[in-house]
Scaffold this motif. Structure first.
Motif: not given
Length: 350
Positions: A189-197
């Motif tokens: 679930p955290s895979l796109y945290d960096a892309e979307l932060s």
């Protein structure tokens, strides 16, 4: 009549079904179809309520690519204010003043532009009966610096202040929604945290002027298309016209979502990363059936989640990919240029 098949060879993701770009007497309609209603507050509840949201959201994106959000944190008064401010911008600003803010290249080699788009200049193939204004994240004063200068994209300070809470509200939904999607797909679930932060968002204000009834009046206000990005957030509109194409039923549905709800729809990027499991939903805006609504301006304010310019788009880990990794530059320029390529090919062969 032009269909999406005319454009399919220029797409970046598979578009295996066929539909007309504008409403036609040949179209099949199924207005009994209702969008999945999702309660965002379930994400803050217990395990059972969260699981219910994840499953309902994911299945809606898999079936048709559209769903409705309620209890999403954006007050009805805010949504009404945004629509009112946008309407005032388009209807009270003289045309010569709007033209001072003509859209300029912003990212992906010019595939993304921000600023003002005059009416009938969306595409030469099928002109869309609307004018628009687009803003990027850097146009908003989101830092704690009280002396931050107003972006030149804004015609006045009041517009930025009025739209900023809406932008922030949309941003706050991006990560919870994406984590839910990844959970549904059995991915981290955290895979796109960096892309979307933070997410690379785009706010588009659309103004559909009142319809002038003539013998040449068409059923189109915005031709059928799929969105480019991860997903789009769109407040429900009290003026009808939004239609979606159901890929299994091969029929169009006229949407009449309840006021205060927010529509969320999947885009081509989400289709790619899910390896075609999730559906990039086709939608268009037609002239209202109700004659009384045709005489009114229609405003929509979609917030679109797009890849960062330096990003690479690829299928989720663990899947046998149907798409090779692609740079955001190539992905976005390919999508944005499909109509230009189609027009060029058509003129060359005619």
């Amino acid at each position: 009549m032009t269909t999406n098949k005319s454009l399919s060879r220029f797409e970046q993701v598979d578009k295996e079904y066929e539909y007309n770009l504008i409403e036609s007497s040949q179209d099949d309609f199924d207005d009994s179809f209702e969008l999945q209603l999702l309660d965002v507050s379930d994400l803050e509840g217990g395990d059972a309520s969260r699981a219910r949201f994840v499953d309902s959201f994911g299945s809606a994106m898999e079936e048709v690519g559209f769903a409705l959000l309620v209890n999403h944190g954006l007050d009805l008064s805010l949504l009404r204010s945004v629509e009112s401010v946008a309407l005032e911008l388009f209807t009270s600003t003289p045309d010569e003043e709007k033209l001072k803010f003509l859209a300029t290249k912003c990212a992906w080699g010019g595939a993304l532009r921000r600023g003002y788009f005059p009416i009938l200049e969306s595409t030469s193939m099928q002109p869309n009966a609307l004018e628009a204004w687009e803003f990027c994240r850097e146009d908003f004063r989101l830092s704690s610096d009280s002396n931050q200068r107003l972006s030149p994209s804004w015609p006045n300070d009041r517009l930025e202040r009025s739209l900023r809470p809406y932008w922030q509200g949309c941003e706050s939904l991006v990560l919870p929604l994406m984590r839910s999607i990844l959970e549904y797909l059995d991915a981290d679930p955290s895979l796109y945290d960096a892309e979307l932060s933070p997410p690379n968002g785009l706010l588009r204000l659309n103004h559909y002027p009142p319809v002038i009834e003539t013998a040449e009046t068409t059923a189109s206000r915005f031709m059928a298309h799929e969105d480019y990005g991860l997903f789009t957030l769109l407040p429900a509109n009290t003026i009808e016209g939004l239609q979606i194409f159901h890929p299994q039923r091969k029929a169009w549905s006229r949407l009449r979502p309840p006021e205060g709800s927010i529509i969320v729809n999947a885009g081509d990027w989400l289709k790619l990363l899910s390896n075609n499991r999730l559906h990039s939903c086709t939608h268009r805006v037609a002239v209202p059936q109700d004659p009384a609504q045709r005489s009114r301006s229609r405003i929509s304010t979609p917030y679109v989640v797009l890849p960062h310019e330096s990003s690479t788009l690829e299928v989720l880990p663990g899947l046998t990919p149907k798409y090779q990794p692609v740079s955001a530059m190539d992905f976005m320029t390919g999508l944005a240029g499909k109509i230009v390529k189609y027009d060029s090919e058509r003129l060359t062969t005619s």
